[in-house]
Design a protein around this motif. Sequence first.
Motif, mmCIF file in Angstrom:
data_model
loop_
_atom_site.group_PDB
_atom_site.id
_atom_site.type_symbol
_atom_site.label_atom_id
_atom_site.label_comp_id
_atom_site.label_asym_id
_atom_site.label_seq_id
_atom_site.Cartn_x
_atom_site.Cartn_y
_atom_site.Cartn_z
ATOM 1 N N LYS A 49 80.893 39.203 27.154
ATOM 2 C CA LYS A 49 82.260 38.988 27.639
ATOM 3 C C LYS A 49 82.530 37.519 27.944
ATOM 4 O O LYS A 49 83.650 37.042 27.816
ATOM 5 N N GLU A 50 81.472 36.760 28.321
ATOM 6 C CA GLU A 50 81.643 35.341 28.644
ATOM 7 C C GLU A 50 82.193 34.543 27.456
ATOM 8 O O GLU A 50 82.772 33.472 27.633
ATOM 9 N N SER A 63 84.737 35.038 25.757
ATOM 10 C CA SER A 63 86.196 34.938 25.788
ATOM 11 C C SER A 63 86.715 34.178 27.005
ATOM 12 O O SER A 63 87.898 33.850 27.076
ATOM 13 N N PHE A 64 85.859 33.834 27.974
ATOM 14 C CA PHE A 64 86.298 33.183 29.211
ATOM 15 C C PHE A 64 87.062 31.875 28.975
ATOM 16 O O PHE A 64 88.051 31.608 29.660
ATOM 17 N N HIS A 92 90.870 32.395 28.564
ATOM 18 C CA HIS A 92 91.618 33.143 29.570
ATOM 19 C C HIS A 92 92.990 32.498 29.768
ATOM 20 O O HIS A 92 93.076 31.282 29.841
ATOM 21 N N PRO A 93 94.089 33.198 29.852
ATOM 22 C CA PRO A 93 94.217 34.652 30.002
ATOM 23 C C PRO A 93 94.316 35.412 28.679
ATOM 24 O O PRO A 93 94.493 36.620 28.703
ATOM 25 N N THR A 94 94.182 34.724 27.549
ATOM 26 C CA THR A 94 94.211 35.432 26.280
ATOM 27 C C THR A 94 93.012 36.370 26.178
ATOM 28 O O THR A 94 91.895 35.975 26.483
ATOM 29 N N GLU A 95 93.269 37.575 25.768
ATOM 30 C CA GLU A 95 92.195 38.551 25.590
ATOM 31 C C GLU A 95 91.835 38.602 24.123
ATOM 32 O O GLU A 95 92.703 38.762 23.275
#
Length: 90
Positions: free
Chosen positions: A61-62, A64-65, A68-71
């Motif tokens: 998951k990191e 995509s950090f 952020h805030p785009t998922e």
Amino acid sequence: MQLARVIGDVVATRKDPGFHSTTLLLLQPISADGKNVGRPLVAVDSVGAGVGETVFFVRGKEASFPFHPTEMPADAGIVGIVDHWSTGNT
């Protein structure tokens, strides 16, 4: 984090909207002595890396950090370009 060498880029004209305006690069993970380890993988670039550079990347998951805030559905992301590293064994 893990070291890798950028060995190519990935062009995808159709992709998840979360990847809009992002660069996808092909990475070859490397060990501390610079030898290839594991299989190549695709990663999202957040730092402007290019082919031939050594980078470090994160998985999970990191990845995509930085966006952020785009998922985005990414499980590997480049978070740094390596200038130099040493192991203390030289």
